[in-house]
Design a protein around this motif. Sequence first.
Motif, short mmCIF file in Angstrom:
data_model
loop_
_atom_site.label_atom_id
_atom_site.label_comp_id
_atom_site.label_asym_id
_atom_site.label_seq_id
_atom_site.Cartn_x
_atom_site.Cartn_y
_atom_site.Cartn_z
N LEU A 48 10.42 -5.42 -6.02
CA LEU A 48 11.86 -5.16 -6.13
C LEU A 48 12.67 -6.34 -5.60
N LEU A 49 12.25 -6.87 -4.46
CA LEU A 49 12.97 -7.99 -3.87
C LEU A 49 12.86 -9.24 -4.74
N ALA A 50 11.72 -9.45 -5.35
CA ALA A 50 11.55 -10.62 -6.23
C ALA A 50 12.51 -10.54 -7.41
N VAL A 51 12.71 -9.34 -7.95
CA VAL A 51 13.67 -9.18 -9.04
C VAL A 51 15.08 -9.46 -8.51
N HIS A 52 15.40 -8.88 -7.36
CA HIS A 52 16.73 -9.06 -6.78
C HIS A 52 17.04 -10.54 -6.56
N TYR A 53 16.06 -11.30 -6.09
CA TYR A 53 16.27 -12.71 -5.81
C TYR A 53 15.94 -13.60 -7.01
N ASP A 54 15.72 -12.96 -8.17
CA ASP A 54 15.48 -13.68 -9.43
C ASP A 54 14.30 -14.65 -9.31
N ASP A 55 13.24 -14.18 -8.68
CA ASP A 55 12.06 -15.00 -8.41
C ASP A 55 10.92 -14.55 -9.34
N ARG A 56 10.93 -15.10 -10.54
CA ARG A 56 9.96 -14.66 -11.55
C ARG A 56 8.52 -15.01 -11.18
N ASP A 57 8.34 -16.16 -10.58
CA ASP A 57 6.98 -16.59 -10.24
C ASP A 57 6.36 -15.66 -9.21
N SER A 58 7.10 -15.34 -8.17
CA SER A 58 6.57 -14.44 -7.15
C SER A 58 6.31 -13.06 -7.73
N PHE A 59 7.22 -12.59 -8.57
CA PHE A 59 7.03 -11.27 -9.19
C PHE A 59 5.74 -11.26 -10.01
N ALA A 60 5.51 -12.29 -10.78
CA ALA A 60 4.30 -12.34 -11.62
C ALA A 60 3.04 -12.32 -10.76
N ARG A 61 3.06 -13.05 -9.64
CA ARG A 61 1.90 -13.06 -8.74
C ARG A 61 1.68 -11.68 -8.11
N LEU A 62 2.77 -11.07 -7.66
CA LEU A 62 2.68 -9.74 -7.06
C LEU A 62 2.13 -8.73 -8.04
N TRP A 63 2.64 -8.74 -9.25
CA TRP A 63 2.20 -7.78 -10.25
C TRP A 63 0.75 -8.03 -10.67
N LYS A 64 0.37 -9.29 -10.80
CA LYS A 64 -1.01 -9.61 -11.19
C LYS A 64 -1.99 -9.10 -10.13
N TRP A 65 -1.68 -9.35 -8.84
CA TRP A 65 -2.59 -8.88 -7.79
C TRP A 65 -2.66 -7.36 -7.77
N THR A 66 -1.50 -6.72 -7.90
CA THR A 66 -1.45 -5.25 -7.86
C THR A 66 -2.24 -4.64 -9.00
N SER A 67 -2.02 -5.13 -10.21
CA SER A 67 -2.70 -4.56 -11.37
C SER A 67 -4.19 -4.89 -11.38
N THR A 68 -4.55 -6.01 -10.79
CA THR A 68 -5.97 -6.40 -10.75
C THR A 68 -6.75 -5.62 -9.71
N HIS A 69 -6.18 -5.42 -8.53
CA HIS A 69 -6.92 -4.87 -7.40
C HIS A 69 -6.67 -3.39 -7.12
N LEU A 70 -5.55 -2.85 -7.59
CA LEU A 70 -5.20 -1.48 -7.20
C LEU A 70 -5.14 -0.50 -8.36
N SER A 71 -5.29 -0.96 -9.59
CA SER A 71 -5.19 -0.06 -10.73
C SER A 71 -6.32 0.96 -10.75
N ASN A 72 -5.97 2.21 -10.97
CA ASN A 72 -6.95 3.29 -11.11
C ASN A 72 -7.03 3.67 -12.58
N PRO A 73 -8.08 3.27 -13.28
CA PRO A 73 -8.16 3.54 -14.72
C PRO A 73 -8.35 5.01 -15.05
N GLN A 74 -8.70 5.80 -14.03
CA GLN A 74 -8.95 7.22 -14.28
C GLN A 74 -7.66 8.00 -14.52
#
Length: 321
Positions: A48-74
């Motif tokens: 949320l903060l990355a969007v607020h501060y218009d920081d696309r690079d940080s947002f992409a890194r945050l989302w990539k780590w989250t989707s890679t390590h925390l996604s529950n496919p079930q």
Amino acid sequence: MLILCSAQAAASDGWNRYKATFLSGDGRIVDTGNNNVSHTEGQGYAMLLAVHYDDRDSFARLWKWTSTHLSNPQNGLFYWRYDPAAANPVADKNNAADGDVLIAWALQRAGEKWNNADYLAQSDKLQRAIVAQDVVTYAGHTLMLPGAQGFNKTSYVILNPSYFIFPAWRDFARRSHLKVWNQLIDDGLDVLGEMQFGASQLPLDWVAMNADGSMAPATAWPPRFSYDAVRVPLYVWWYDAQSLRLTPFQRFWGNFSRLRTPAWIDVIANESAPYNMDGGLLAIRDLTLGDTGNLTESLSERQDYYSASLQLIVWMAWQER
């Protein structure tokens, strides 16, 4: 012009300090007050903060780590906690509804701000999974449980009112037009009106709702208005700064001078914490009481992850007023 530039510099400094302190190179937010684990709450706040501060690079890194390590496919949700020191970093397969909501909200905001169809599609998918897994009808109310597993005890349900993220639900309703989000808002505000315990009339971090709709302290946790429930007035204010649901918090905090406001209170014993609010907790108090001249996004070196996150989220909410 000089004032504007100074304000922009301060904004950049706050977010940059946050990233330097809590954001790892691969996109993981490190909870420095909790053995350096990570969780969906932290990923969601930072996104949320990355969007607020218009920081696309940080947002992409945050989302990539989250989707890679925390996604529950079930079930389409996210494992709530990641412990880098454990043999299995995601041993607990449950989710945390607030973390999932924060992530879905950040994805929707990112997609809308940056015209990114993939972020929007991911948000829509996650929102559907949240409704399917976390939302129940109980005692005549549409409610969001804290997670998909372990909180519906049949004869009662366990609720965490700080997971009622009203402004996110409003944005979900605007995009999807699903009635469930407005039902969650209306019933969540109604239920909050019943969560008034002890002399302070404050909600607890964890509350049991019985089948007849009555409320009681959830027995597995101390009966405190504490580090979880302190976020309730933030989310209520962000949804409606004039809401009468803010009154119990305003009344309670108004009894104390600003720097002598206790960090928590046992609402049953009416015993306060032996230490006072600071950092992000104090920012929520200031926002709720309209003491907004004290709001700042400048972080101190000693702040831990949670305090710093709340302080910047409060600032974000205040900027969006």
